[in-house]
Design an enzyme around this catalytic site. Structure first.
Site, PDB file in Angstrom:
ATOM      1  N   HIS A  95      -3.648   3.888   4.999  1.00  0.00           N
ATOM      2  CA  HIS A  95      -4.771   2.946   4.852  1.00  0.00           C
ATOM      3  C   HIS A  95      -6.008   3.661   4.319  1.00  0.00           C
ATOM      4  CE1 HIS A  95      -7.757  -0.085   5.773  1.00  0.00           C
ATOM      5  NE2 HIS A  95      -8.400   0.806   6.494  1.00  0.00           N
ATOM      6  N   TYR A 129       3.536   3.184  12.117  1.00  0.00           N
ATOM      7  CA  TYR A 129       3.763   1.732  12.131  1.00  0.00           C
ATOM      8  C   TYR A 129       4.646   1.205  10.997  1.00  0.00           C
ATOM      9  CZ  TYR A 129      -0.224   1.983   8.917  1.00  0.00           C
ATOM     10  OH  TYR A 129      -1.061   2.303   7.870  1.00  0.00           O
ATOM     11  N   ARG A 189       0.861  -1.183   0.000  1.00  0.00           N
ATOM     12  CA  ARG A 189       0.000   0.000   0.000  1.00  0.00           C
ATOM     13  C   ARG A 189       0.897   1.233   0.000  1.00  0.00           C
ATOM     14  NH1 ARG A 189      -1.539   1.984   4.481  1.00  0.00           N
ATOM     15  NH2 ARG A 189      -1.889   0.102   5.719  1.00  0.00           N
TER      16      ARG A 189
HETATM   17  C1  TPP Z   1     -15.827  -6.785   9.578  1.00  0.00           C
HETATM   18  C2  TPP Z   1     -14.927  -5.604   9.701  1.00  0.00           C
HETATM   19  N1  TPP Z   1     -14.086  -5.526  10.754  1.00  0.00           N
HETATM   20  C3  TPP Z   1     -13.272  -4.460  10.879  1.00  0.00           C
HETATM   21  C4  TPP Z   1     -13.285  -3.457   9.946  1.00  0.00           C
HETATM   22  C5  TPP Z   1     -12.361  -2.252  10.097  1.00  0.00           C
HETATM   23  N2  TPP Z   1     -11.340  -2.343   9.060  1.00  0.00           N
HETATM   24  C6  TPP Z   1     -11.426  -1.582   7.946  1.00  0.00           C
HETATM   25  S1  TPP Z   1     -10.187  -1.879   6.888  1.00  0.00           S
HETATM   26  C7  TPP Z   1      -9.494  -3.018   7.911  1.00  0.00           C
HETATM   27  C8  TPP Z   1      -8.222  -3.730   7.519  1.00  0.00           C
HETATM   28  C9  TPP Z   1      -8.384  -4.585   6.327  1.00  0.00           C
HETATM   29  O1  TPP Z   1      -7.147  -5.064   5.904  1.00  0.00           O
HETATM   30  P1  TPP Z   1      -6.979  -5.890   4.595  1.00  0.00           P
HETATM   31  O2  TPP Z   1      -8.019  -6.935   4.488  1.00  0.00           O
HETATM   32  O3  TPP Z   1      -5.567  -6.333   4.530  1.00  0.00           O
HETATM   33  O4  TPP Z   1      -7.295  -4.853   3.428  1.00  0.00           O
HETATM   34  P2  TPP Z   1      -6.545  -3.498   3.053  1.00  0.00           P
HETATM   35  O5  TPP Z   1      -7.283  -2.383   3.739  1.00  0.00           O
HETATM   36  O6  TPP Z   1      -5.131  -3.599   3.468  1.00  0.00           O
HETATM   37  O7  TPP Z   1      -6.695  -3.396   1.579  1.00  0.00           O
HETATM   38  C10 TPP Z   1     -10.238  -3.147   9.069  1.00  0.00           C
HETATM   39  C11 TPP Z   1      -9.896  -4.056  10.175  1.00  0.00           C
HETATM   40  C12 TPP Z   1     -14.198  -3.556   8.890  1.00  0.00           C
HETATM   41  N3  TPP Z   1     -14.276  -2.637   7.925  1.00  0.00           N
HETATM   42  N4  TPP Z   1     -14.998  -4.655   8.780  1.00  0.00           N
END
Ligand code: TPP
Length: 381
Positions: free
Chosen positions: A262, A271, A258
Protein backbone atom coordinates in the site's frame (compact mmCIF):
# COMPACT_ATOMS: atom_id res chain seq x y z
CA UNK A 1 -52.48 2.53 -4.16
CA UNK A 2 -50.94 -0.38 -6.01
CA UNK A 3 -47.80 -2.25 -5.21
CA UNK A 4 -45.95 -1.86 -8.54
CA UNK A 5 -42.49 -1.96 -10.01
CA UNK A 6 -40.27 1.02 -10.76
CA UNK A 7 -38.01 0.12 -13.64
CA UNK A 8 -34.32 1.01 -13.18
CA UNK A 9 -31.18 -0.01 -15.01
CA UNK A 10 -30.05 -3.47 -14.00
CA UNK A 11 -26.98 -3.82 -16.13
CA UNK A 12 -23.51 -2.38 -16.06
CA UNK A 13 -21.28 -2.52 -19.09
CA UNK A 14 -17.78 -4.00 -18.89
CA UNK A 15 -15.19 -2.97 -21.46
CA UNK A 16 -11.93 -4.61 -22.44
CA UNK A 17 -10.18 -3.96 -25.76
CA UNK A 18 -6.57 -5.10 -25.33
CA UNK A 19 -6.29 -8.20 -23.15
CA UNK A 20 -3.39 -9.36 -20.98
CA UNK A 21 -1.81 -11.22 -23.93
CA UNK A 22 -2.09 -8.10 -26.11
CA UNK A 23 -4.94 -9.62 -28.14
CA UNK A 24 -6.85 -6.74 -29.63
CA UNK A 25 -10.57 -6.45 -30.33
CA UNK A 26 -10.24 -4.53 -33.59
CA UNK A 27 -13.93 -3.60 -33.62
CA UNK A 28 -13.48 -1.64 -30.39
CA UNK A 29 -10.01 -0.18 -31.06
CA UNK A 30 -10.00 3.62 -30.67
CA UNK A 31 -8.46 5.75 -33.39
CA UNK A 32 -5.59 7.35 -31.49
CA UNK A 33 -2.86 9.10 -33.53
CA UNK A 34 0.58 7.43 -33.36
CA UNK A 35 2.22 10.43 -31.64
CA UNK A 36 -0.43 10.40 -28.93
CA UNK A 37 0.02 6.65 -28.40
CA UNK A 38 3.76 7.22 -27.94
CA UNK A 39 3.09 10.02 -25.47
CA UNK A 40 0.78 7.77 -23.49
CA UNK A 41 3.39 5.03 -23.30
CA UNK A 42 6.16 7.51 -22.44
CA UNK A 43 4.33 8.87 -19.39
CA UNK A 44 3.24 5.42 -18.24
CA UNK A 45 6.89 4.38 -18.38
CA UNK A 46 8.07 7.58 -16.74
CA UNK A 47 5.57 7.02 -13.93
CA UNK A 48 6.70 3.42 -13.46
CA UNK A 49 10.42 4.21 -13.46
CA UNK A 50 9.99 7.20 -11.17
CA UNK A 51 8.02 5.01 -8.78
CA UNK A 52 10.74 2.34 -8.79
CA UNK A 53 13.46 4.93 -8.23
CA UNK A 54 11.53 6.50 -5.38
CA UNK A 55 11.19 3.09 -3.72
CA UNK A 56 14.98 2.66 -3.84
CA UNK A 57 15.43 6.14 -2.39
CA UNK A 58 12.97 5.38 0.40
CA UNK A 59 14.83 2.17 1.27
CA UNK A 60 18.09 4.16 1.35
CA UNK A 61 16.60 6.67 3.77
CA UNK A 62 16.48 9.41 1.15
CA UNK A 63 12.68 9.65 0.88
CA UNK A 64 9.74 9.55 3.26
CA UNK A 65 6.91 7.03 3.23
CA UNK A 66 4.96 7.13 -0.03
CA UNK A 67 2.24 5.16 -1.85
CA UNK A 68 3.47 3.49 -5.02
CA UNK A 69 1.62 3.82 -8.30
CA UNK A 70 2.85 0.70 -10.13
CA UNK A 71 -0.04 -1.01 -11.89
CA UNK A 72 -2.26 2.06 -11.98
CA UNK A 73 -0.65 3.70 -15.03
CA UNK A 74 -3.28 2.65 -17.57
CA UNK A 75 -6.15 4.15 -15.59
CA UNK A 76 -4.26 7.37 -14.97
CA UNK A 77 -2.87 7.83 -18.47
CA UNK A 78 -5.82 6.46 -20.46
CA UNK A 79 -8.06 9.03 -18.79
CA UNK A 80 -5.87 12.12 -18.43
CA UNK A 81 -5.03 12.12 -22.14
CA UNK A 82 -8.66 13.05 -22.80
CA UNK A 83 -8.61 16.35 -20.92
CA UNK A 84 -7.16 19.70 -21.97
CA UNK A 85 -4.78 21.94 -20.07
CA UNK A 86 -7.56 24.20 -18.83
CA UNK A 87 -9.70 21.25 -17.73
CA UNK A 88 -9.19 20.20 -14.13
CA UNK A 89 -7.17 17.24 -12.90
CA UNK A 90 -8.04 16.38 -9.32
CA UNK A 91 -5.98 13.38 -8.22
CA UNK A 92 -5.77 11.22 -5.11
CA UNK A 93 -2.23 9.80 -4.80
CA UNK A 94 -1.66 7.02 -7.34
CA UNK A 95 -2.01 9.13 -10.50
CA UNK A 96 1.72 9.68 -10.93
CA UNK A 97 1.76 8.99 -14.70
CA UNK A 98 -1.05 11.48 -15.26
CA UNK A 99 0.56 14.15 -13.10
CA UNK A 100 3.85 13.85 -14.98
CA UNK A 101 1.92 14.13 -18.27
CA UNK A 102 0.23 17.30 -16.95
CA UNK A 103 3.70 18.79 -16.50
CA UNK A 104 4.42 18.20 -12.81
CA UNK A 105 8.21 18.08 -12.51
CA UNK A 106 9.41 14.74 -11.09
CA UNK A 107 11.45 16.70 -8.55
CA UNK A 108 8.25 18.24 -7.16
CA UNK A 109 6.84 14.76 -6.55
CA UNK A 110 10.04 13.73 -4.77
CA UNK A 111 10.04 16.92 -2.71
CA UNK A 112 6.40 16.37 -1.74
CA UNK A 113 7.06 12.87 -0.39
CA UNK A 114 10.04 14.27 1.45
CA UNK A 115 7.76 16.64 3.31
CA UNK A 116 8.38 19.84 1.38
CA UNK A 117 5.19 21.71 0.62
CA UNK A 118 6.91 23.32 -2.39
CA UNK A 119 6.31 19.96 -4.08
CA UNK A 120 2.56 20.62 -4.08
CA UNK A 121 2.79 23.67 -6.34
CA UNK A 122 1.02 22.79 -9.61
CA UNK A 123 2.60 23.79 -12.92
CA UNK A 124 1.40 27.22 -14.12
CA UNK A 125 -0.01 26.04 -17.42
CA UNK A 126 -2.57 23.51 -16.11
CA UNK A 127 -5.60 23.54 -13.82
CA UNK A 128 -4.50 20.89 -11.34
CA UNK A 129 -5.02 20.26 -7.67
CA UNK A 130 -2.15 18.65 -5.76
CA UNK A 131 -1.90 15.08 -4.44
CA UNK A 132 -4.65 14.42 -1.90
CA UNK A 133 -4.05 11.92 0.89
CA UNK A 134 -7.21 12.35 3.05
CA UNK A 135 -9.39 9.69 1.44
CA UNK A 136 -12.24 10.99 -0.77
CA UNK A 137 -11.86 14.59 0.40
CA UNK A 138 -10.83 15.64 -3.11
CA UNK A 139 -14.18 14.52 -4.55
CA UNK A 140 -16.41 17.31 -3.16
CA UNK A 141 -13.70 19.75 -4.25
CA UNK A 142 -13.86 18.36 -7.79
CA UNK A 143 -17.64 18.71 -7.82
CA UNK A 144 -17.44 22.24 -6.43
CA UNK A 145 -15.13 23.15 -9.32
CA UNK A 146 -17.57 21.57 -11.76
CA UNK A 147 -20.55 23.42 -10.29
CA UNK A 148 -18.63 26.70 -10.42
CA UNK A 149 -17.85 26.10 -14.07
CA UNK A 150 -21.57 25.59 -14.78
CA UNK A 151 -22.38 28.87 -13.08
CA UNK A 152 -19.66 30.63 -15.07
CA UNK A 153 -20.88 28.89 -18.24
CA UNK A 154 -17.40 27.50 -18.88
CA UNK A 155 -17.11 24.43 -21.07
CA UNK A 156 -14.36 22.64 -19.15
CA UNK A 157 -14.51 19.30 -17.39
CA UNK A 158 -13.08 17.91 -14.17
CA UNK A 159 -11.39 14.51 -14.01
CA UNK A 160 -11.09 13.18 -10.49
CA UNK A 161 -9.77 9.95 -8.99
CA UNK A 162 -10.36 7.75 -5.93
CA UNK A 163 -9.85 4.19 -4.73
CA UNK A 164 -12.31 1.42 -3.91
CA UNK A 165 -11.87 2.15 -0.20
CA UNK A 166 -12.89 5.76 -0.81
CA UNK A 167 -16.36 4.56 -1.85
CA UNK A 168 -17.10 3.89 1.83
CA UNK A 169 -16.55 7.55 2.70
CA UNK A 170 -19.46 9.95 3.01
CA UNK A 171 -17.53 12.49 0.93
CA UNK A 172 -17.66 10.13 -2.04
CA UNK A 173 -21.45 9.82 -1.97
CA UNK A 174 -22.01 13.49 -1.24
CA UNK A 175 -19.86 14.31 -4.24
CA UNK A 176 -21.65 11.83 -6.55
CA UNK A 177 -25.03 13.12 -5.40
CA UNK A 178 -24.21 16.80 -5.81
CA UNK A 179 -22.61 16.17 -9.19
CA UNK A 180 -25.67 14.32 -10.38
CA UNK A 181 -28.25 16.79 -9.04
CA UNK A 182 -26.39 19.83 -10.38
CA UNK A 183 -25.17 18.14 -13.59
CA UNK A 184 -21.58 19.03 -12.79
CA UNK A 185 -19.17 18.16 -15.63
CA UNK A 186 -17.17 15.70 -13.55
CA UNK A 187 -15.69 12.37 -14.59
CA UNK A 188 -15.27 10.19 -11.50
CA UNK A 189 -12.53 7.62 -12.05
CA UNK A 190 -12.30 4.84 -9.48
CA UNK A 191 -9.00 2.97 -9.33
CA UNK A 192 -10.39 -0.27 -7.99
CA UNK A 193 -7.21 -2.08 -6.97
CA UNK A 194 -9.24 -4.40 -4.73
CA UNK A 195 -7.65 -3.38 -1.46
CA UNK A 196 -7.83 -0.45 0.93
CA UNK A 197 -4.58 -1.10 2.73
CA UNK A 198 -5.41 -4.58 4.16
CA UNK A 199 -9.20 -4.43 3.63
CA UNK A 200 -10.23 -6.52 0.61
CA UNK A 201 -13.02 -5.49 -1.70
CA UNK A 202 -15.55 -7.97 -0.26
CA UNK A 203 -15.19 -6.34 3.18
CA UNK A 204 -15.55 -2.90 1.59
CA UNK A 205 -18.82 -3.41 -0.24
CA UNK A 206 -21.47 -6.08 -0.73
CA UNK A 207 -22.20 -5.20 -4.36
CA UNK A 208 -20.38 -6.61 -7.34
CA UNK A 209 -19.04 -3.46 -8.93
CA UNK A 210 -18.26 0.13 -8.00
CA UNK A 211 -19.72 1.18 -11.36
CA UNK A 212 -23.25 0.11 -10.38
CA UNK A 213 -23.32 2.80 -7.70
CA UNK A 214 -23.83 5.18 -10.64
CA UNK A 215 -27.34 3.77 -11.08
CA UNK A 216 -28.41 5.19 -7.71
CA UNK A 217 -27.10 8.61 -8.77
CA UNK A 218 -28.71 8.41 -12.20
CA UNK A 219 -25.46 8.85 -14.07
CA UNK A 220 -23.74 6.61 -16.63
CA UNK A 221 -21.44 4.05 -15.04
CA UNK A 222 -19.09 1.53 -16.60
CA UNK A 223 -16.46 -0.95 -15.43
CA UNK A 224 -13.39 -1.31 -17.60
CA UNK A 225 -10.28 -3.44 -17.49
CA UNK A 226 -8.12 -0.96 -15.61
CA UNK A 227 -4.92 -2.48 -16.99
CA UNK A 228 -6.09 -1.87 -20.54
CA UNK A 229 -5.18 1.68 -21.47
CA UNK A 230 -7.34 1.52 -24.62
CA UNK A 231 -10.48 0.57 -22.69
CA UNK A 232 -9.84 3.34 -20.15
CA UNK A 233 -9.30 5.76 -23.03
CA UNK A 234 -12.59 4.87 -24.73
CA UNK A 235 -14.71 5.00 -21.57
CA UNK A 236 -13.23 8.26 -20.30
CA UNK A 237 -13.41 9.89 -23.73
CA UNK A 238 -17.12 9.16 -23.90
CA UNK A 239 -17.54 10.59 -20.40
CA UNK A 240 -15.48 13.71 -21.14
CA UNK A 241 -17.36 14.41 -24.39
CA UNK A 242 -20.67 13.94 -22.59
CA UNK A 243 -19.67 16.24 -19.71
CA UNK A 244 -18.39 18.92 -22.10
CA UNK A 245 -21.67 18.79 -24.03
CA UNK A 246 -23.65 19.47 -20.84
CA UNK A 247 -24.54 15.84 -20.11
CA UNK A 248 -23.29 15.88 -16.53
CA UNK A 249 -21.13 13.44 -14.60
CA UNK A 250 -20.11 9.81 -15.17
CA UNK A 251 -18.58 7.10 -13.04
CA UNK A 252 -15.84 4.91 -14.47
CA UNK A 253 -14.43 1.99 -12.56
CA UNK A 254 -11.05 0.65 -13.63
CA UNK A 255 -10.53 -2.85 -12.25
CA UNK A 256 -6.88 -3.33 -11.44
CA UNK A 257 -4.59 -4.61 -8.70
CA UNK A 258 -2.01 -2.93 -6.51
CA UNK A 259 1.24 -4.63 -7.55
CA UNK A 260 3.14 -3.22 -4.58
CA UNK A 261 2.57 -2.68 -0.88
CA UNK A 262 0.00 0.00 0.00
CA UNK A 263 2.83 2.31 0.97
CA UNK A 264 6.49 1.78 1.70
CA UNK A 265 5.43 1.19 5.34
CA UNK A 266 3.10 -1.73 4.53
CA UNK A 267 3.70 -5.51 4.45
CA UNK A 268 1.09 -7.03 2.10
CA UNK A 269 2.23 -10.60 2.91
CA UNK A 270 0.11 -10.25 6.04
CA UNK A 271 -3.15 -10.02 4.11
CA UNK A 272 -2.73 -11.34 0.55
CA UNK A 273 -0.75 -14.04 -1.23
CA UNK A 274 2.31 -13.53 -3.38
CA UNK A 275 0.82 -16.01 -5.86
CA UNK A 276 -2.12 -13.66 -6.56
CA UNK A 277 0.23 -10.72 -6.97
CA UNK A 278 2.35 -12.76 -9.40
CA UNK A 279 -0.78 -13.56 -11.41
CA UNK A 280 -1.68 -9.88 -11.64
CA UNK A 281 1.90 -9.00 -12.50
CA UNK A 282 1.36 -10.86 -15.79
CA UNK A 283 -1.67 -8.66 -16.50
CA UNK A 284 0.05 -5.36 -15.73
CA UNK A 285 -0.59 -2.50 -18.17
CA UNK A 286 2.80 -1.59 -19.68
CA UNK A 287 3.79 -4.96 -21.16
CA UNK A 288 0.61 -5.38 -23.19
CA UNK A 289 0.65 -1.75 -24.35
CA UNK A 290 4.26 -2.04 -25.52
CA UNK A 291 3.29 -5.19 -27.48
CA UNK A 292 0.33 -3.34 -28.99
CA UNK A 293 2.58 -0.47 -30.11
CA UNK A 294 4.98 -2.93 -31.70
CA UNK A 295 2.22 -4.97 -33.38
CA UNK A 296 0.77 -1.76 -34.77
CA UNK A 297 4.14 -0.56 -36.04
CA UNK A 298 4.02 2.59 -33.90
CA UNK A 299 7.21 1.73 -32.00
CA UNK A 300 9.97 -0.77 -32.74
CA UNK A 301 11.90 -2.74 -30.13
CA UNK A 302 14.71 -0.20 -30.61
CA UNK A 303 12.29 2.74 -30.07
CA UNK A 304 11.16 1.12 -26.83
CA UNK A 305 14.77 0.71 -25.68
CA UNK A 306 15.55 4.33 -26.59
CA UNK A 307 12.56 5.47 -24.59
CA UNK A 308 13.86 3.54 -21.57
CA UNK A 309 17.14 5.45 -21.85
CA UNK A 310 15.37 8.79 -22.26
CA UNK A 311 13.16 8.13 -19.24
CA UNK A 312 16.08 6.93 -17.14
CA UNK A 313 17.96 10.17 -17.90
CA UNK A 314 14.94 12.26 -16.91
CA UNK A 315 14.51 10.40 -13.61
CA UNK A 316 18.21 10.62 -12.70
CA UNK A 317 18.32 14.36 -13.41
CA UNK A 318 15.19 14.93 -11.33
CA UNK A 319 16.60 13.05 -8.33
CA UNK A 320 19.74 15.19 -8.40
CA UNK A 321 17.67 18.35 -8.73
CA UNK A 322 15.29 17.40 -5.91
CA UNK A 323 18.16 16.63 -3.54
CA UNK A 324 19.87 19.92 -4.41
CA UNK A 325 16.64 21.85 -3.88
CA UNK A 326 16.09 20.13 -0.53
CA UNK A 327 19.35 21.69 0.69
CA UNK A 328 18.44 25.20 -0.39
CA UNK A 329 17.87 27.96 2.15
CA UNK A 330 14.50 28.70 0.58
CA UNK A 331 13.17 25.21 1.25
CA UNK A 332 14.80 24.83 4.63
CA UNK A 333 13.26 28.07 5.91
CA UNK A 334 11.34 26.98 9.07
CA UNK A 335 8.73 29.72 8.49
CA UNK A 336 7.49 27.70 5.49
CA UNK A 337 5.35 25.54 7.79
CA UNK A 338 3.32 28.64 8.64
CA UNK A 339 3.62 30.91 5.62
CA UNK A 340 2.06 28.57 3.04
CA UNK A 341 -1.11 27.78 4.98
CA UNK A 342 -3.11 31.01 4.72
CA UNK A 343 -2.86 33.99 2.36
CA UNK A 344 -3.13 36.26 5.44
CA UNK A 345 -1.57 34.71 8.51
CA UNK A 346 -4.21 34.67 11.29
CA UNK A 347 -3.42 36.03 14.76
CA UNK A 348 -2.92 32.65 16.47
CA UNK A 349 -0.43 31.53 13.82
CA UNK A 350 1.30 34.92 13.83
CA UNK A 351 1.92 34.40 17.57
CA UNK A 352 3.42 30.96 16.86
CA UNK A 353 5.48 32.51 14.05
CA UNK A 354 6.84 35.14 16.44
CA UNK A 355 7.60 32.48 19.02
CA UNK A 356 9.44 30.43 16.38
CA UNK A 357 11.44 33.55 15.44
CA UNK A 358 12.44 34.12 19.07
CA UNK A 359 13.40 30.46 19.46
CA UNK A 360 15.58 30.57 16.32
CA UNK A 361 17.23 33.78 17.49
CA UNK A 362 18.00 32.26 20.93
CA UNK A 363 19.40 29.12 19.24
CA UNK A 364 21.55 31.17 16.86
CA UNK A 365 22.91 33.28 19.76
CA UNK A 366 23.68 30.14 21.76
CA UNK A 367 25.51 28.55 18.80
CA UNK A 368 27.42 31.78 18.09
CA UNK A 369 28.54 31.97 21.75
CA UNK A 370 29.60 28.31 21.71
CA UNK A 371 31.61 28.83 18.51
CA UNK A 372 33.22 31.99 19.91
CA UNK A 373 34.24 30.08 23.05
CA UNK A 374 35.68 27.27 20.91
CA UNK A 375 37.81 29.62 18.84
CA UNK A 376 38.98 31.46 22.03
CA UNK A 377 40.20 28.21 23.60
CA UNK A 378 41.63 27.25 20.19
CA UNK A 379 43.64 30.50 20.13
CA UNK A 380 45.07 29.94 23.65
CA UNK A 381 46.20 26.35 23.08
C1 TPP B 1 -10.05 10.30 5.69
C2 TPP B 1 -8.96 9.28 5.78
N1 TPP B 1 -9.15 8.18 6.54
C3 TPP B 1 -8.18 7.26 6.63
C4 TPP B 1 -6.99 7.42 5.96
C5 TPP B 1 -5.89 6.37 6.07
N2 TPP B 1 -5.80 5.68 4.79
C6 TPP B 1 -4.81 5.99 3.92
S1 TPP B 1 -4.92 5.13 2.51
C7 TPP B 1 -6.28 4.30 3.05
C8 TPP B 1 -6.94 3.27 2.17
C9 TPP B 1 -7.51 3.84 0.93
O1 TPP B 1 -7.94 2.82 0.08
P1 TPP B 1 -8.46 3.10 -1.36
O2 TPP B 1 -9.41 4.23 -1.36
O3 TPP B 1 -8.94 1.81 -1.91
O4 TPP B 1 -7.18 3.61 -2.15
P2 TPP B 1 -5.81 2.86 -2.45
O5 TPP B 1 -4.84 3.26 -1.37
O6 TPP B 1 -6.06 1.40 -2.49
O7 TPP B 1 -5.38 3.39 -3.77
C10 TPP B 1 -6.63 4.71 4.32
C11 TPP B 1 -7.77 4.18 5.08
C12 TPP B 1 -6.82 8.59 5.21
N3 TPP B 1 -5.71 8.83 4.52
N4 TPP B 1 -7.83 9.50 5.12
Amino acid sequence: MPRTVIEIAQKIEYLSILDENANLDKSLEPDIPAEQLKTMYKYMLLGRRTDERMLKMQRQGRLGTFPQSAGHEAISMGSVINIKKDDWHVPAYRELAGMLYRGWPIENIILFWNGFEEGTRPPEEVNDLPICVPIASQLPHAVGIGMAMNIKKEKNVVMTYFGDGATSEGDCHEALNFASVFKAPVVFVCLNNQYAISVPLERQMACETVAQKAIAYNMPGIRVDGNDVLAVYVATKEAVDRARAGGGPSLIEGLTYRLTPHTTADDPKRYRSDATTDEWMKKEPLIRFAKYLQNKGVMSAKDLEDMEVEVDTLVKAAVTKAEEMAKSEELLNPYNIIDHVFADVPQFLQEQRDELGEYMKRENDRKAKKNAKKSETGALS
